[in-house]
Design a protein around this motif. Structure first.
Motif, PDB file in Angstrom:
ATOM      1  N   HIS A  80      35.725  56.324  39.823  1.00  0.00           N
ATOM      2  CA  HIS A  80      34.500  55.839  40.695  1.00  0.00           C
ATOM      3  C   HIS A  80      33.399  56.982  40.847  1.00  0.00           C
ATOM      4  O   HIS A  80      33.942  58.113  41.152  1.00  0.00           O
ATOM      5  CB  HIS A  80      35.296  55.446  41.816  1.00  0.00           C
ATOM      6  CG  HIS A  80      36.115  54.406  41.973  1.00  0.00           C
ATOM      7  ND1 HIS A  80      35.819  53.123  41.700  1.00  0.00           N
ATOM      8  CD2 HIS A  80      37.536  54.382  42.076  1.00  0.00           C
ATOM      9  CE1 HIS A  80      36.912  52.125  41.510  1.00  0.00           C
ATOM     10  NE2 HIS A  80      38.005  52.903  41.649  1.00  0.00           N
ATOM     11  N   TYR A  81      32.280  56.682  40.820  1.00  0.00           N
ATOM     12  CA  TYR A  81      31.224  57.689  41.046  1.00  0.00           C
ATOM     13  C   TYR A  81      30.477  57.118  42.288  1.00  0.00           C
ATOM     14  O   TYR A  81      29.852  56.193  42.361  1.00  0.00           O
ATOM     15  CB  TYR A  81      30.323  57.626  39.760  1.00  0.00           C
ATOM     16  CG  TYR A  81      29.297  58.622  39.632  1.00  0.00           C
ATOM     17  CD1 TYR A  81      28.736  59.248  40.988  1.00  0.00           C
ATOM     18  CD2 TYR A  81      28.910  59.179  38.467  1.00  0.00           C
ATOM     19  CE1 TYR A  81      27.739  60.218  40.632  1.00  0.00           C
ATOM     20  CE2 TYR A  81      27.889  60.019  38.471  1.00  0.00           C
ATOM     21  CZ  TYR A  81      27.441  60.643  39.353  1.00  0.00           C
ATOM     22  OH  TYR A  81      26.310  61.361  39.361  1.00  0.00           O
ATOM     23  N   PHE A  82      30.700  57.679  43.262  1.00  0.00           N
ATOM     24  CA  PHE A  82      30.074  57.503  44.672  1.00  0.00           C
ATOM     25  C   PHE A  82      29.045  58.595  44.918  1.00  0.00           C
ATOM     26  O   PHE A  82      28.970  59.638  44.895  1.00  0.00           O
ATOM     27  CB  PHE A  82      31.156  57.783  45.829  1.00  0.00           C
ATOM     28  CG  PHE A  82      32.495  56.928  45.645  1.00  0.00           C
ATOM     29  CD1 PHE A  82      32.223  55.626  45.875  1.00  0.00           C
ATOM     30  CD2 PHE A  82      33.622  57.471  45.494  1.00  0.00           C
ATOM     31  CE1 PHE A  82      33.580  54.667  45.770  1.00  0.00           C
ATOM     32  CE2 PHE A  82      34.778  56.760  45.245  1.00  0.00           C
ATOM     33  CZ  PHE A  82      34.697  55.260  45.561  1.00  0.00           C
ATOM     34  N   TRP A  83      27.713  58.069  45.081  1.00  0.00           N
ATOM     35  CA  TRP A  83      26.627  58.738  45.117  1.00  0.00           C
ATOM     36  C   TRP A  83      25.503  58.322  45.970  1.00  0.00           C
ATOM     37  O   TRP A  83      25.518  57.197  46.303  1.00  0.00           O
ATOM     38  CB  TRP A  83      25.919  58.739  43.613  1.00  0.00           C
ATOM     39  CG  TRP A  83      25.330  57.638  43.273  1.00  0.00           C
ATOM     40  CD1 TRP A  83      25.947  56.612  42.578  1.00  0.00           C
ATOM     41  CD2 TRP A  83      23.990  57.295  43.234  1.00  0.00           C
ATOM     42  NE1 TRP A  83      25.131  55.502  42.441  1.00  0.00           N
ATOM     43  CE2 TRP A  83      23.834  55.679  42.983  1.00  0.00           C
ATOM     44  CE3 TRP A  83      22.855  57.627  44.168  1.00  0.00           C
ATOM     45  CZ2 TRP A  83      22.550  55.245  42.974  1.00  0.00           C
ATOM     46  CZ3 TRP A  83      21.623  57.204  44.043  1.00  0.00           C
ATOM     47  CH2 TRP A  83      21.539  55.874  43.505  1.00  0.00           C
ATOM     48  N   THR A  84      24.871  59.440  46.332  1.00  0.00           N
ATOM     49  CA  THR A  84      23.657  59.153  47.288  1.00  0.00           C
ATOM     50  C   THR A  84      22.593  60.343  46.870  1.00  0.00           C
ATOM     51  O   THR A  84      22.917  61.166  46.378  1.00  0.00           O
ATOM     52  CB  THR A  84      23.827  59.174  48.634  1.00  0.00           C
ATOM     53  OG1 THR A  84      24.073  60.819  49.032  1.00  0.00           O
ATOM     54  CG2 THR A  84      25.151  58.553  49.126  1.00  0.00           C
ATOM     55  N   VAL A  85      21.221  59.902  47.134  1.00  0.00           N
ATOM     56  CA  VAL A  85      20.166  60.772  46.787  1.00  0.00           C
ATOM     57  C   VAL A  85      19.286  60.758  48.153  1.00  0.00           C
ATOM     58  O   VAL A  85      18.866  59.632  48.759  1.00  0.00           O
ATOM     59  CB  VAL A  85      19.386  60.315  45.649  1.00  0.00           C
ATOM     60  CG1 VAL A  85      18.699  58.779  45.865  1.00  0.00           C
ATOM     61  CG2 VAL A  85      18.013  61.182  45.372  1.00  0.00           C
ATOM     62  N   ALA A  86      18.956  61.825  48.522  1.00  0.00           N
ATOM     63  CA  ALA A  86      18.043  61.787  49.767  1.00  0.00           C
ATOM     64  C   ALA A  86      16.770  62.764  49.353  1.00  0.00           C
ATOM     65  O   ALA A  86      16.881  63.677  48.522  1.00  0.00           O
ATOM     66  CB  ALA A  86      18.982  62.909  50.777  1.00  0.00           C
TER      67      ALA A  86
ATOM     68  N   ALA B 195      19.042  55.497  40.123  1.00  0.00           N
ATOM     69  CA  ALA B 195      20.187  54.650  39.700  1.00  0.00           C
ATOM     70  C   ALA B 195      20.131  54.400  38.210  1.00  0.00           C
ATOM     71  O   ALA B 195      21.204  54.242  37.451  1.00  0.00           O
ATOM     72  CB  ALA B 195      20.015  53.272  40.468  1.00  0.00           C
ATOM     73  N   LEU B 196      19.035  54.413  37.620  1.00  0.00           N
ATOM     74  CA  LEU B 196      18.507  54.234  36.281  1.00  0.00           C
ATOM     75  C   LEU B 196      19.390  55.400  35.327  1.00  0.00           C
ATOM     76  O   LEU B 196      20.045  55.184  34.517  1.00  0.00           O
ATOM     77  CB  LEU B 196      17.061  54.238  35.913  1.00  0.00           C
ATOM     78  CG  LEU B 196      16.889  53.794  34.318  1.00  0.00           C
ATOM     79  CD1 LEU B 196      17.488  52.612  33.642  1.00  0.00           C
ATOM     80  CD2 LEU B 196      15.304  53.887  34.257  1.00  0.00           C
ATOM     81  N   THR B 197      18.840  56.578  35.882  1.00  0.00           N
ATOM     82  CA  THR B 197      19.686  57.865  35.275  1.00  0.00           C
ATOM     83  C   THR B 197      21.332  57.560  35.222  1.00  0.00           C
ATOM     84  O   THR B 197      21.577  57.967  34.168  1.00  0.00           O
ATOM     85  CB  THR B 197      19.127  59.153  35.803  1.00  0.00           C
ATOM     86  OG1 THR B 197      20.022  59.052  37.136  1.00  0.00           O
ATOM     87  CG2 THR B 197      17.884  59.056  35.923  1.00  0.00           C
ATOM     88  N   PHE B 198      21.947  56.963  36.091  1.00  0.00           N
ATOM     89  CA  PHE B 198      23.348  56.907  36.273  1.00  0.00           C
ATOM     90  C   PHE B 198      23.538  56.033  35.165  1.00  0.00           C
ATOM     91  O   PHE B 198      24.558  56.048  34.472  1.00  0.00           O
ATOM     92  CB  PHE B 198      23.805  56.624  37.436  1.00  0.00           C
ATOM     93  CG  PHE B 198      23.633  57.760  38.638  1.00  0.00           C
ATOM     94  CD1 PHE B 198      23.527  59.155  38.281  1.00  0.00           C
ATOM     95  CD2 PHE B 198      23.511  57.394  39.900  1.00  0.00           C
ATOM     96  CE1 PHE B 198      23.212  59.878  39.311  1.00  0.00           C
ATOM     97  CE2 PHE B 198      23.054  58.339  40.970  1.00  0.00           C
ATOM     98  CZ  PHE B 198      23.308  59.742  40.463  1.00  0.00           C
TER      99      PHE B 198
END
Length: 350
Positions: free
Chosen positions: A275-281, A300-303
């Motif tokens: 699982h990859y849990f991510w945020t970007v600020a 999100a596209l890069t992921f």
């Protein structure tokens, strides 16, 4: 709290907090999620307490995730046994006496900065020896953030490798955060580490602004660009951004310009999935308008682009078996992180 199951022999570093999700994922429905080969049900009772239990009723083994969330806990959807977030049976409908063994294994859980952290111990009686890490950028008024969850059909350390080697941006992410591949491969890079942490700093001076940077900040001329990566066993923090070329020192921690602060919590699901849990600020551009939609959508596209590459990489590794691989200069950070995890797992086995 009922004892959590022992992990036994494992390739995972234990006695660690791992991200199990985000606070906003806990709704009025139970959430089934496998983490470190443990089948769990995650929920927050109506009185606000988060729980992480083994996803199995101790009566007839129905997954508790098939049940319902109530004020004081989670109720099994088969015969109605009610369990607290600590795994204690609170009620057996039609039966006054509750047997002492009517318990479900539970895992310590804490919510911090909107991240749901779960403790995985090396032994059934292991208790947390620290609090989960803080992530202050979720509470910094200068930034807006958003995040998500990606599931990978690949081992978690391949995702670590990808995040600790950002030279691939010029080849994989041409539509978003990429740029000139030669600039990425020849970036000035410094790798250092203490304890179980690794830090990588990369600078790309006087380079062209990639699409995400131009769209989110309005760069039109050349930029000085940075990538600062910090690895810990349970998370990777990546601070990237840029200023107009020649305007500010990239050594100044208070520098201006365009900032993206990424949180990447890679939690193993099984030995071969994650699982990859991510945020970007991100901060607002000079216009003052929000750029979060652009940054989030392009991140999100890069992921998704990374997911295609990493899953294909894993499939080919399975196809070709143990054939040797070579290392090149950009692998220094990823190799150091692998050595840290190898040392932790070896210590557990001794």
């Amino acid at each position: 709290m009922a004892d959590a199951p022992s992990q036994g022999d494992t390739m995972f570093a234990l006695n660690q907090w791992y991200a199990g999700g985000f606070s906003w994922e806990l709704t009025d429905k139970p959430l089934a999620r496998t983490l470190l080969n443990q089948h769990l049900v995650l929920f927050r009772s109506a009185d606000g307490v988060a729980g992480a239990l083994e996803d199995r009723c101790c009566h007839r083994s129905l997954p508790l995730s098939c049940g319902t969330v109530e004020e004081s806990g989670i109720r099994c959807g088969y015969h109605g046994l009610l369990f607290s977030p600590q795994g204690k049976c609170l009620e057996i409908p039609g039966q006054a006496r509750i047997p002492e063994k009517a318990r479900v294994a539970s895992f310590p859980v804490m919510e911090r900065d909107k991240i749901l952290w779960i403790w995985f111990g090396a032994h059934p009686d292991s208790e947390p020896d620290s609090e989960p890490p803080a992530y202050r950028w979720h509470n910094d008024e200068r930034y807006e953030y958003r995040g998500g969850v990606v599931h990978y059909q690949a081992p978690y350390q391949l995702i670590h490798d990808n995040l600790l080697d950002l030279s691939h941006l010029g080849y994989v992410h041409l539509r978003t955060i990429g740029g000139n591949p030669s600039v990425h491969m020849n970036a000035e890079m410094k790798v250092e580490g203490t304890g179980n942490a690794v830090r990588i700093v990369r600078h790309m001076m006087n380079s062209e602004a990639p699409k995400t940077y131009a769209d989110a900040w309005g760069f039109r001329d050349r930029i000085d660009r940075w990538q600062e990566i910090e690895f810990d066993v349970n998370q990777i923090r990546i601070w990237t951004g840029a200023v107009d070329a020649g305007t500010e020192s990239l050594g100044d921690q208070d520098r201006g310009g365009f900032h993206m602060r990424g949180l990447h919590c890679i939690t193993p699901e099984t030995d071969t999935t994650a699982h990859y849990f991510w945020t970007v600020a991100t901060n607002r551009p000079p216009s003052g308008s929000s750029n979060l939609d652009v940054v989030y959508e392009q991140t999100a596209l890069t992921f998704e682009e990374d997911k295609v590459v990493i899953e294909a990489q894993h499939q080919n590794m399975c196809r070709f078996g143990t054939q040797p691989q070579i290392d090149i200069h950009v692998d220094a950070g990823a190799n150091r992180a692998r050595r840290i995890i190898a040392a932790l797992t070896a210590k557990q086995a001794s």
